[in-house]
Design an enzyme around this catalytic site. Structure first.
Site, PDB file in Angstrom:
ATOM      1  N   GLU A  18      11.964   2.699  14.389  1.00 54.70           N
ATOM      2  CA  GLU A  18      11.015   3.751  13.994  1.00 54.70           C
ATOM      3  C   GLU A  18       9.816   3.756  14.938  1.00 54.70           C
ATOM      4  OE1 GLU A  18       9.681   2.948   9.952  1.00 54.70           O
ATOM      5  OE2 GLU A  18       9.700   0.800  10.338  1.00 54.70           O
TER       6      GLU A  18
ATOM      7  N   LEU B 190      10.864   1.247   7.387  1.00 56.46           N
ATOM      8  CA  LEU B 190      10.317   1.713   6.116  1.00 56.46           C
ATOM      9  C   LEU B 190      10.953   3.073   5.832  1.00 56.46           C
ATOM     10  CD1 LEU B 190       8.128   1.190   3.880  1.00 56.46           C
ATOM     11  CD2 LEU B 190       6.896   3.029   5.021  1.00 56.46           C
TER      12      LEU B 190
ATOM     13  N   LYS C 290       6.447  -1.883   2.080  1.00 57.44           N
ATOM     14  CA  LYS C 290       5.235  -1.237   2.624  1.00 57.44           C
ATOM     15  C   LYS C 290       4.062  -2.201   2.461  1.00 57.44           C
ATOM     16  CE  LYS C 290       3.192   3.351   3.103  1.00 57.44           C
ATOM     17  NZ  LYS C 290       3.222   3.398   4.556  1.00 57.44           N
TER      18      LYS C 290
ATOM     19  N   TYR D 127       0.828  -1.202   0.000  1.00 56.69           N
ATOM     20  CA  TYR D 127       0.000   0.000   0.000  1.00 56.69           C
ATOM     21  C   TYR D 127       0.861   1.250   0.000  1.00 56.69           C
ATOM     22  CZ  TYR D 127       0.814   1.063   4.982  1.00 56.69           C
ATOM     23  OH  TYR D 127       1.385   1.408   6.188  1.00 56.69           O
TER      24      TYR D 127
HETATM   25  N1  PDD Z   1       2.798   5.211   7.404  1.00 58.40           N
HETATM   26  N2  PDD Z   1       7.495   3.918   8.866  1.00 58.40           N
HETATM   27  C1  PDD Z   1       6.350   3.225   8.880  1.00 58.40           C
HETATM   28  C2  PDD Z   1       6.337   1.902   9.544  1.00 58.40           C
HETATM   29  C3  PDD Z   1       5.192   3.757   8.282  1.00 58.40           C
HETATM   30  O1  PDD Z   1       4.049   3.045   8.281  1.00 58.40           O
HETATM   31  C4  PDD Z   1       5.249   5.041   7.681  1.00 58.40           C
HETATM   32  C5  PDD Z   1       4.055   5.673   7.022  1.00 58.40           C
HETATM   33  C6  PDD Z   1       6.477   5.731   7.692  1.00 58.40           C
HETATM   34  C7  PDD Z   1       6.631   7.090   7.066  1.00 58.40           C
HETATM   35  O2  PDD Z   1       6.564   7.030   5.675  1.00 58.40           O
HETATM   36  P1  PDD Z   1       6.095   8.293   4.822  1.00 58.40           P
HETATM   37  O3  PDD Z   1       6.975   9.429   5.194  1.00 58.40           O
HETATM   38  O4  PDD Z   1       6.309   7.860   3.419  1.00 58.40           O
HETATM   39  O5  PDD Z   1       4.640   8.544   5.141  1.00 58.40           O
HETATM   40  C8  PDD Z   1       7.570   5.131   8.288  1.00 58.40           C
HETATM   41  C9  PDD Z   1       1.624   5.665   6.709  1.00 58.40           C
HETATM   42  C10 PDD Z   1       1.391   7.125   6.821  1.00 58.40           C
HETATM   43  C11 PDD Z   1       0.430   4.824   7.136  1.00 58.40           C
HETATM   44  O6  PDD Z   1       0.630   3.625   7.237  1.00 58.40           O
HETATM   45  O7  PDD Z   1      -0.675   5.347   7.310  1.00 58.40           O
END
Ligand code: PDD
Length: 295
Positions: free
Chosen positions: A187, A211, A155, A40
């Protein structure tokens, strides 16, 4: 749980069709439902324009490659889909969620035959900014062991580890967590984590344990343009404890400060337990980037 009428009537995209959410149906044998076998993305939209779309599509491509799933759409196909979906809501600021699963097949662990169609679903929602109290006061955080798998770089829609980490945080009475594996920072439950020490920003390596957020590259660019030194390297738990500031980034939270960790104020002096000066610089730079890229 009964979904609100607004959500039931919202237009979503499913396998080539735009239709009300209440009519969007997926087979119970979809591999996303059975195995969490899918990928996703979440993209912020400001002023009806997607923010750092190319980078999101690059990451989508990487995630799909890693699970050997063919991208069902061309790059232009994704852009057109998201533009059309964004036009179904009046809100200029939204976030779009889209996912691709390995489709419907008998329940076998191995991949189904090559001709199985993927399932493609997308929904957009009004952008929910971080609540004012969290924006001004920062997030409260707890430390948790990182119990997720070793391919956090994908992801994946298999998010039980993230769900449990978030719920453990909420049960501990805080907003979210910072996780550690073998003594090193990874994270948060659904966001990246950065620390600041003596004016310098540190981020964990972009490896299989986290991620790589689309904000990773952006934070680096903003650090460079704001003259903030930046280093990507492993960060120990002791360094997080001694940090002057902790920052959290994601598409939905942009950049927000973490101000309490396991009940203790983060940082020193005037900024103890409050968003610090480096956070304020990044937040301002982020708002500038939004204006520059999305008008
Ligand atoms: N989540 N690490 C994890 C585990 C994440 O699920 C996310 C983002 C990030 C940050 O990634 P980005 O900067 O590309 O949003 C880091 C999204 C927002 C979610 O699952 O809703």
């Amino acid at each position: 749980m009964t979904l609100p009428a607004e959500l039931l009537n919202r237009t979503v995209y499913l396998n080539g069709e735009f239709l009300p959410l209440k009519d969007a149906k997926v087979s119970v044998l979809d591999r996303g439902f059975i195995f969490g076998d899918g990928i996703y993305e979440v993209v912020a939209i400001y002023n009806k324009k997607p923010f750092r779309m190319e980078q999101h599509l690059d990451r989508l491509e990487r995630s799909l490659d890693k699970i050997k799933l063919k991208n069902p759409l061309s790059r232009q196909g994704w852009k057109d889909l998201i533009a059309k979906l964004a036009d179904t809501l009046p809100d200029p600021d939204q976030f779009v969620y889209f996912q691709i699963t390995r489709g419907v097949a008998p329940r076998d662990f191995g991949f189904p035959a090559a001709d199985t169609d993927t399932t493609l679903f997308a929904i957009t929602s009004p952008f929910k900014p971080v609540p004012q109290a969290q924006r001004e006061g920062g997030l409260t955080l707890t430390k948790l062991p990182d119990l997720r798998w070793l391919r956090c770089d994908i992801k994946s829609v298999s998010l039980l580890g993230a769900v449990l980490a978030k719920q453990d945080s909420l049960d501990a009475g805080v907003d979210d967590c910072v996780m550690f594996r073998d003594g090193y920072l990874t994270e948060s439950s659904s966001a990246n984590v950065w620390i600041v020490k003596d004016g310098k920003v540190y981020a964990p390596p972009r490896d299989n344990l986290i991620l790589e957020g689309i904000r990773y590259g952006l934070m680096q660019e903003m650090a460079e343009s704001s003259g903030i030194p930046f280093e990507v390297r492993r960060i120990t738990e002791a360094e997080v404890d001694a940090a002057d500031e902790v920052l959290i980034t994601s598409a939905t939270r942009e950049v927000v400060a973490g101000t309490r960790l396991n009940g203790k104020a983060i940082g020193r002096g005037d900024y103890a337990g409050k968003p610090g000066p480096v956070y304020h610089k990044f937040y301002a730079a982020y708002q500038e980037a939004k204006k520059r890229l999305c008008g």
